[in-house]
Scaffold this active site. Structure first.
Site, PDB file in Angstrom:
ATOM      1  N   ASP A  72     -36.218  10.633 -45.352  1.00 27.91           N
ATOM      2  CA  ASP A  72     -36.869  11.941 -45.340  1.00 27.91           C
ATOM      3  C   ASP A  72     -35.850  13.023 -44.984  1.00 27.91           C
ATOM      4  O   ASP A  72     -35.487  13.191 -43.814  1.00 27.91           O
ATOM      5  CB  ASP A  72     -38.019  11.916 -44.325  1.00 27.91           C
ATOM      6  CG  ASP A  72     -38.687  13.280 -44.148  1.00 27.91           C
ATOM      7  OD1 ASP A  72     -38.390  14.198 -44.938  1.00 27.91           O
ATOM      8  OD2 ASP A  72     -39.499  13.408 -43.209  1.00 27.91           O
TER       9      ASP A  72
ATOM     10  N   GLU B 198      -6.341  13.769 -33.439  1.00 28.58           N
ATOM     11  CA  GLU B 198      -6.199  13.344 -32.045  1.00 28.58           C
ATOM     12  C   GLU B 198      -7.413  13.891 -31.294  1.00 28.58           C
ATOM     13  O   GLU B 198      -7.425  15.026 -30.842  1.00 28.58           O
ATOM     14  CB  GLU B 198      -4.916  13.897 -31.431  1.00 28.58           C
ATOM     15  CG  GLU B 198      -3.635  13.395 -32.098  1.00 28.58           C
ATOM     16  CD  GLU B 198      -2.390  14.033 -31.495  1.00 28.58           C
ATOM     17  OE1 GLU B 198      -2.528  14.927 -30.620  1.00 28.58           O
ATOM     18  OE2 GLU B 198      -1.288  13.653 -31.909  1.00 28.58           O
TER      19      GLU B 198
ATOM     20  N   GLU C 172      -9.744  14.189 -28.313  1.00 27.07           N
ATOM     21  CA  GLU C 172      -9.796  13.983 -26.870  1.00 27.07           C
ATOM     22  C   GLU C 172     -11.240  13.931 -26.381  1.00 27.07           C
ATOM     23  O   GLU C 172     -12.152  14.433 -27.044  1.00 27.07           O
ATOM     24  CB  GLU C 172      -9.035  15.114 -26.167  1.00 27.07           C
ATOM     25  CG  GLU C 172      -7.563  15.167 -26.545  1.00 27.07           C
ATOM     26  CD  GLU C 172      -6.889  16.474 -26.180  1.00 27.07           C
ATOM     27  OE1 GLU C 172      -5.645  16.470 -26.045  1.00 27.07           O
ATOM     28  OE2 GLU C 172      -7.583  17.498 -26.024  1.00 27.07           O
TER      29      GLU C 172
ATOM     30  N   GLU D 193      -5.431  12.047 -20.288  1.00 31.12           N
ATOM     31  CA  GLU D 193      -5.016  13.389 -20.683  1.00 31.12           C
ATOM     32  C   GLU D 193      -4.935  14.317 -19.465  1.00 31.12           C
ATOM     33  O   GLU D 193      -5.196  13.921 -18.336  1.00 31.12           O
ATOM     34  CB  GLU D 193      -5.958  13.957 -21.756  1.00 31.12           C
ATOM     35  CG  GLU D 193      -5.377  13.909 -23.173  1.00 31.12           C
ATOM     36  CD  GLU D 193      -4.107  14.733 -23.349  1.00 31.12           C
ATOM     37  OE1 GLU D 193      -3.784  15.562 -22.458  1.00 31.12           O
ATOM     38  OE2 GLU D 193      -3.436  14.568 -24.369  1.00 31.12           O
TER      39      GLU D 193
ATOM     40  N   GLU E 197      -7.374  10.184 -24.303  1.00 33.27           N
ATOM     41  CA  GLU E 197      -7.081  10.318 -25.728  1.00 33.27           C
ATOM     42  C   GLU E 197      -6.663   8.962 -26.270  1.00 33.27           C
ATOM     43  O   GLU E 197      -5.921   8.221 -25.623  1.00 33.27           O
ATOM     44  CB  GLU E 197      -5.957  11.327 -25.955  1.00 33.27           C
ATOM     45  CG  GLU E 197      -5.564  11.503 -27.415  1.00 33.27           C
ATOM     46  CD  GLU E 197      -4.428  12.498 -27.592  1.00 33.27           C
ATOM     47  OE1 GLU E 197      -3.490  12.184 -28.359  1.00 33.27           O
ATOM     48  OE2 GLU E 197      -4.471  13.573 -26.967  1.00 33.27           O
TER      49      GLU E 197
ATOM     50  N   HIS F 299      -6.554  17.827 -32.379  1.00 35.53           N
ATOM     51  CA  HIS F 299      -5.385  18.223 -33.156  1.00 35.53           C
ATOM     52  C   HIS F 299      -5.348  17.382 -34.429  1.00 35.53           C
ATOM     53  O   HIS F 299      -5.447  16.153 -34.366  1.00 35.53           O
ATOM     54  CB  HIS F 299      -4.111  18.009 -32.355  1.00 35.53           C
ATOM     55  CG  HIS F 299      -4.170  18.574 -30.965  1.00 35.53           C
ATOM     56  ND1 HIS F 299      -3.481  18.035 -29.899  1.00 35.53           N
ATOM     57  CD2 HIS F 299      -4.869  19.633 -30.467  1.00 35.53           C
ATOM     58  CE1 HIS F 299      -3.731  18.745 -28.816  1.00 35.53           C
ATOM     59  NE2 HIS F 299      -4.584  19.713 -29.127  1.00 35.53           N
TER      60      HIS F 299
ATOM     61  N   ARG G 119       3.257  24.196 -28.131  1.00 36.83           N
ATOM     62  CA  ARG G 119       1.870  23.735 -28.115  1.00 36.83           C
ATOM     63  C   ARG G 119       0.860  24.862 -27.949  1.00 36.83           C
ATOM     64  O   ARG G 119      -0.343  24.625 -27.981  1.00 36.83           O
ATOM     65  CB  ARG G 119       1.688  22.676 -27.023  1.00 36.83           C
ATOM     66  CG  ARG G 119       2.227  21.318 -27.457  1.00 36.83           C
ATOM     67  CD  ARG G 119       2.156  20.275 -26.353  1.00 36.83           C
ATOM     68  NE  ARG G 119       2.291  18.928 -26.901  1.00 36.83           N
ATOM     69  CZ  ARG G 119       3.429  18.382 -27.282  1.00 36.83           C
ATOM     70  NH1 ARG G 119       4.551  19.075 -27.199  1.00 36.83           N
ATOM     71  NH2 ARG G 119       3.464  17.149 -27.769  1.00 36.83           N
TER      72      ARG G 119
ATOM     73  N   GLU H 102       0.643  19.931 -37.843  1.00 41.03           N
ATOM     74  CA  GLU H 102      -0.429  19.634 -36.890  1.00 41.03           C
ATOM     75  C   GLU H 102      -1.201  20.920 -36.603  1.00 41.03           C
ATOM     76  O   GLU H 102      -0.663  21.846 -36.001  1.00 41.03           O
ATOM     77  CB  GLU H 102       0.160  19.072 -35.591  1.00 41.03           C
ATOM     78  CG  GLU H 102      -0.859  18.825 -34.492  1.00 41.03           C
ATOM     79  CD  GLU H 102      -0.203  18.534 -33.142  1.00 41.03           C
ATOM     80  OE1 GLU H 102      -0.947  18.398 -32.153  1.00 41.03           O
ATOM     81  OE2 GLU H 102       1.034  18.468 -33.078  1.00 41.03           O
TER      82      GLU H 102
ATOM     83  N   ARG I   9      -3.695  22.556 -34.424  1.00 44.83           N
ATOM     84  CA  ARG I   9      -4.110  22.203 -33.070  1.00 44.83           C
ATOM     85  C   ARG I   9      -5.419  22.868 -32.629  1.00 44.83           C
ATOM     86  O   ARG I   9      -5.965  22.550 -31.577  1.00 44.83           O
ATOM     87  CB  ARG I   9      -3.008  22.579 -32.078  1.00 44.83           C
ATOM     88  CG  ARG I   9      -1.755  21.770 -32.255  1.00 44.83           C
ATOM     89  CD  ARG I   9      -0.643  22.229 -31.314  1.00 44.83           C
ATOM     90  NE  ARG I   9      -1.003  22.140 -29.917  1.00 44.83           N
ATOM     91  CZ  ARG I   9      -0.965  21.025 -29.186  1.00 44.83           C
ATOM     92  NH1 ARG I   9      -0.586  19.875 -29.751  1.00 44.83           N
ATOM     93  NH2 ARG I   9      -1.293  21.030 -27.918  1.00 44.83           N
TER      94      ARG I   9
END
Length: 474
Positions: free
Chosen positions: A51, A129, A131, A212, A220, A269, A340, A359, A361
């Site tokens: 449904d 990645e 977390e 982490e 992680e 990430h 970062r 990457e 992030r």
């Protein structure tokens, strides 16, 4: 894997039930279970009815009949059920046999098909990645006269003085002090190792796991990259196994981006690259971070469309509690080979030509991975198609600690949207890139915007507990 192979797995493993699964707009899995004795070749041809009107954001009650068609490549044996159960991901079709254009998994597959028509490459690879926090206790309420949340963890910095442990053993994780400590500070080694074993049993290649940065049980686990739809399937397996393993240990896991105030949040990430056959297209030796022009244009597409993209990669009001400066949050729309705090980072340590990747992030795990990965790929392909050069648009490279820059220099850097509402406005103004190859439809975008605006409004109109601290004595 053929249908016959699946039937053989059922027989050889004495499977009693087969669980047919699909995902909704938010990325949450739903399932219908059939006795294995009722599963035949025709089940894979005709599918399993359900449904659609009972799934938020799908169909009205006047057109509710829908069909799950199982994908035989997505099977794994459930490690948690008392009765042996085989799980299979499905695509959603209409009763007439057409792909349902609001089915996130079908959208992911269409994105992969579109890539092959562009002449750019043959496959896009993704590696998230994702977390998470593992808490010992969670309580919350949002009512007319009361609103609160409370979480707790034996690791938490706020528990150094707690007496209720039957003797406090100390070794708590300091605020922002949780990055890869050994036991007894890290109390969750065995939980994560058990998760890794179960992920391997489910077909994922686990690369590593660790504690982490944040206090209170942040962790992680990284699993190996795969093609777009397979990685999204794997992420759903991953979240399912993390949630249920924590439950078996008497704990609770959450992928909520910002479940506690004043410490790092949980991101997702997303590493990504494009190959043409066996040839990696993002590598060029000797250039900045060994990036090819194709990779730079892909980055240009990601950063150029980022405000709109974030409505799909960070689609919750809580997402924007994480996207604030000061907690390693990637709020700056620039790229860098080591920074970062940049939205796009280029890993450079121990990277081979085939491992060369970008990457992104900014995303978090409230994202529906099928939609988020598809949208990222389309943004990157739009950058390649239009040769969007991030260097010429002020997107970097920037290899400085952005948080240490002067206010004047920071003002030159574009930031992510400040709220879900802003991200949805950006998506409404910039979604043409998602319509390439008919991967997303305009109807899907408008439905998604309406669905998410309702969600944002439901939060914005509610009284917040901190408002009592600020205003009750006015």
């Amino acid at each position: 894997m053929s249908v016959q192979d699946v039937l053989k797995v059922i027989e050889e493993n004495s499977i009693e039930y087969v669980d047919f699964r699909f995902v909704d707009l938010s990325g949450k899995a739903h399932h219908i279970t059939l006795p294995a004795t009722e599963v035949e070749e025709e089940t894979f041809e005709n599918g399993v009815a359900f449904d659609g009107s009972s799934i938020p954001g799908f169909r009205g009650i006047e057109e509710s009949d829908m069909v799950m068609l199982p994908d035989t490549e997505s099977t794994f044996i459930d490690p948690f059920t008392a009765h042996p159960t085989l799980n299979i991901m499905c695509n959603i079709h209409t009763p007439e046999g057409d792909r349902y254009d609001r089915d996130p998994r079908s959208i992911a597959q269409k994105a992969e098909e579109f890539l092959q028509t562009t002449g750019v490459g043959t496959a896009a690879f993704f590696a998230p990645e994702s977390e998470f926090f593992i808490f010992d206790d969670v309580r919350y309420e949002s009512g007319q006269q009361s609103s609160f949340y409370a979480v707790d963890s034996e690791e938490a910095a706020w528990n150094t003085g707690r007496k209720e442990e039957g003797g406090n053993l100390g070794f708590k994780v300091r605020q922002k002090g949780g990055y890869v400590p050994v036991a007894p500070v890290d109390t969750q080694q065995d939980i994560r190792s058990e998760i890794c074993n179960l992920l391997a049993d489910a077909g994922l290649r686990v690369e590593r796991h660790h504690h982490e940065v944040a206090t209170a049980g942040q962790g992680e686990i990284n699993f190996r990259f795969d093609t777009l739809t397979k990685t999204a399937d794997n992420l759903l397996k991953y979240k399912y196994i993390v949630h249920n393993t924590a439950r078996q240990f008497g704990k609770v896991a959450t992928f909520m981006p910002k479940p506690i105030f004043g410490d790092n949040g949980s991101g997702m990430h997303v590493h990504q690259s494009i190959f043409d056959g066996d040839t990696p297209l993002f590598y060029e030796k000797g250039s900045y971070a060994n990036l090819s022009e194709t990779a730079l244009h892909y980055i240009g597409g990601i950063l150029h469309h980022a405000p709109a993209l974030i409505a799909l990669t960070n689609p919750s009001t809580n997402s924007f509690k994480r996207l604030v400066p000061g907690y390693e949050a990637p709020v700056n729309l620039v790229y860098s080979k080591g920074n970062r705090s940049a939205a796009v980072r280029i890993p450079v340590a121990a990277v081979t030509p085939k491992g060369c990747r970008i990457e992104f992030r900014t995303p978090d795990s409230t994202a529906n991975p099928y939609l988020a990965f598809a949208a990222m790929l389309l943004a990157g392909l739009d950058g390649i198609k239009n040769k969007i050069d991030p260097r010429k648009l002020g997107y970097g490279p920037l290899d400085k600690n952005i948080y240490d820059l002067s206010d004047a220099d920071k003002a030159e850097i574009r930031s992510v949207p400040a709220s879900l509402e802003e991200a949805l406005d950006a998506l409404e103004a910039d979604y043409e890139f998602l319509l390439q190859g008919d991967v997303f439809s305009e109807e899907f975008i408008h439905n998604y915007l309406s669905f998410k605006r309702d969600e944002a409004k439901s939060v914005s109109i509610r009284v917040h507990p901190h408002e009592y601290s600020l205003y009750f004595d006015c």
